[in-house]
Every structure is written in structure tokens, then in C-alpha cells.
Design an enzyme around this catalytic site. Structure first.
Site, PDB file in Angstrom:
ATOM      1  N   THR A 221       0.849  -1.191   0.000  1.00 48.98           N
ATOM      2  CA  THR A 221       0.000   0.000   0.000  1.00 48.98           C
ATOM      3  C   THR A 221       0.880   1.235   0.000  1.00 48.98           C
ATOM      4  OG1 THR A 221      -1.768  -1.139   1.190  1.00 48.98           O
ATOM      5  CG2 THR A 221      -1.795   1.264   1.239  1.00 48.98           C
TER       6      THR A 221
ATOM      7  N   LYS B 186      -7.158   1.655  -3.470  1.00 48.25           N
ATOM      8  CA  LYS B 186      -6.760   1.111  -2.168  1.00 48.25           C
ATOM      9  C   LYS B 186      -6.775   2.204  -1.105  1.00 48.25           C
ATOM     10  CE  LYS B 186      -5.368  -1.803   0.930  1.00 48.25           C
ATOM     11  NZ  LYS B 186      -4.072  -2.475   0.947  1.00 48.25           N
TER      12      LYS B 186
ATOM     13  N   LYS C 176       0.380   4.925   8.915  1.00 49.47           N
ATOM     14  CA  LYS C 176       0.896   5.124   7.554  1.00 49.47           C
ATOM     15  C   LYS C 176      -0.220   5.314   6.538  1.00 49.47           C
ATOM     16  CE  LYS C 176       2.065   1.462   5.147  1.00 49.47           C
ATOM     17  NZ  LYS C 176       1.319   1.376   3.857  1.00 49.47           N
TER      18      LYS C 176
END
Length: 295
Positions: free
Chosen positions: A96, A172, A240
Site C-alpha cells: 500500500t 486502495k 501510515k
């Protein structure tokens, strides 16, 4: 013939690598953790002690790493593999990252005659182990054709978002926005229930069968009820990932107040020392409650 190399044998990468082996694909694996390499080898994979050994025969390299810094280190750092890969090898970015990073990486790889698909995954360790991941992917059609046997092995749903790298990472990002917000909301709801003196098992049962439920509520709250914060996905992952969401908001000059609030909760939990615990540990930042003990 597809020869696969999976770099990063964590909970997601291990599942994908094992699924590829189970599908009959020649699959190499590399990880810094010797226990992960042994587990992969016991499943029938080819465990490699160096990045070079893991990739020198591969024509498809799947990166299942934590963040863009790790991807850069593997590809371009000391002992980086980008310069050693066969021409036209497909690098699949399963990690990701931001869409801007995926686009920049694609340009670098194209300049040395490598192809790329950005293909972040969703479904957790359980679906990774059963080859039932959902993959949000974008990249050139010829690369998709070459990687189809791998995608068939590791996914139940492959969404081809676009022919342009970056599309998969963007989708995503939206998924992670919702996932992070839902985990934070589930934790807050359970914390309030505990503060109100309710039986947490009863709250879980009722909400799971009511309109307020979510996939994350049903998936993460059992960890809280069991007092088990063994990481499947860590608090720091959402520090994150929601950071990526907020960076996109800045780029587009687009307000994201709910995402920002959830991000602060994960930051709070990380700063309190829970960053390496399961992301459900975000509940631990709420005061005045007694959490269920480990069973």
C-alpha cells in the site's frame, strides 16, 4: 512459463506466496525473518537467502512490503535488484503506497526496460492464505496477461482499475480510509459500551446483527473480547495508510475531517506504545475502562 518471486513473507506476503506454490507455480521467496523462510520452504516454496537468489530467475516479482521506503531499498538500495532483473520482468507493487509513488516507481522501472503493475491487496491474512484476496490493479495489458496465472492463484477478485499505473493505489487509498475509520469507530463504540457498564460480549452480539455493524467491527472486536492484540495488521499500518489518505487530501485541497480524526486516534495509540500491536489496540487509549483480559 511463470517464475514468481515474492519479496516480503509477512502475514499477507506469506499467504500469497503459499497460494502461488499451491497453484503449482514455481515460486521463490525472500524475507529477513529466518522463521518465515523456513515456513515457506516447508510449504514447498523455494526459500532464498538473498534478494539476488530470490529474483535472478524470476519473470514476475511481487513486492509485499510495509511501505514505499522498503520497496525503494529492495529495488534501488544497496544490493537492490532492479538492475539485475531480466528485461521485461513485471514488478507487481502489492504494497500500500500513494498513487504518486506508484507512478514515479513505474517511470524508474520503465527506464530500465521493466514493466510494472500497481496491485495493492485487501482481505487480510486469512484470505491471503486461501488465495482469496481482492486485488485493485492497474498497468499495461500485456503485463496483466503475463501475470494472470499468479493473479488466479492468489485472488478471488481481480479488479483492473485502469491501464495506467496509479489507479490501483488510488482505489486502495479509499478502501484504507474506510477501514481505518471503521476500526477507530468500532473501538470507540466498544469503549463507550464498557464505560456504560455493558457486557462487551452482549454488545458485540447485538451490534453484529444490527444496522451499526461493519466488516471491521465484526472482524476486530473479537480481538478485544479475547484480550489478544497479537498483530495481524498493526496500529502503525494505519498511521501510515491514513497518512497517505491525508496527503492526498492536501494534494487535491480536499477536506477529510473524519479521516483526520481517525488518524489522530492511531497516532495516539502508537505514541502510547501500542504501535506494533494489532490495530484493534486503538481502543487502549480510552480512559476509565477495563478491557477484557486475555483468555
Amino acid at each position: 512459463m511463470s517464475i514468481i518471486s515474492v519479496i516480503g513473507l509477512g502475514s499477507m506476503g506469506m499467504g500469497a506466496a503459499k497460494s502461488a506454490v499451491s497453484a503449482g507455480l514455481t515460486t521463490y521467496g525472500f524475507d529477513l525473518n529466518p522463521k518465515a523462510l523456513l515456513a515457506f520452504q516447508e510449504h514447498g516454496g523455494i526459500a532464498s537467502d538473498t534478494l539476488l537468489n530470490a529474483t535472478q530467475k524470476a519473470n514476475i516479482v511481487l513486492l509485499m512490503l510495509v511501505n514505499s521506503d522498503q520497496c525503494d531499498q529492495v529495488l534501488f538500495g544497496e544490493n537492490g535488484i532492479a538492475a539485475t532483473l531480466q528485461k521485461n520482468t513485471v514488478v507487481i507493487l502489492g504494497s500500500t503506497t500513494s498513487a504518486s509513488y506508484a507512478k514515479t516507481l513505474n517511470e524508474k522501472l520503465q527506464s530500465i526496460d521493466l514493466r510494472m503493475i500497481d496491485a495493492p491487496v485487501s482481505g487480510g491474512a486469512i484470505k491471503a492464505n486461501t488465495g482469496d484476496l481482492s486485488i485493485m490493479a492497474s498497468g499495461p495489458k500485456d503485463a496483466f496477461s503475463d501475470c494472470q496465472p499468479l493473479f488466479d492463484a492468489i485472488s478471488a477478485k481481480l479488479y483492473r482499475v485502469s491501464d495506467t499505473v496509479g489507479g490501483g493505489a488510488s482505489v486502495k487509498m479509499i478502501n484504507q480510509l474506510l477501514a481505518g475509520v471503521h476500526i477507530a469507530a468500532a473501538a470507540e463504540a466498544m469503549a463507550l459500551g464498557l464505560r456504560a457498564g455493558l457486557d462487551p460480549e452482549m454488545v458485540y452480539e447485538i451490534i453484529s446483527n444490527s444496522a451499526g455493524s461493519s466488516w471491521m467491527f465484526q472482524n476486530r472486536v473479537p480481538n478485544i473480547l479475547a484480550g489478544d492484540y497479537t498483530p495481524k495488521s498493526m496500529v502503525d499500518i494505519f498511521v501510515k495508510d491514513l497518512g497517505i489518505v491525508l496527503d492526498a487530501g492536501k494534494e487535491f485541497k480536499f477536506p477529510l475531517p473524519i479521516s483526520a480524526s481517525a488518524h489522530q486516534q492511531f497516532l495516539f495509540a502508537s505514541a502510547a506504545g501500542y504501535g506494533k500491536e494489532d490495530d484493534s489496540a486503538v481502543i487502549k487509549v480510552y480512559p476509565g475502562i477495563t478491557l477484557p483480559a486475555a483468555k
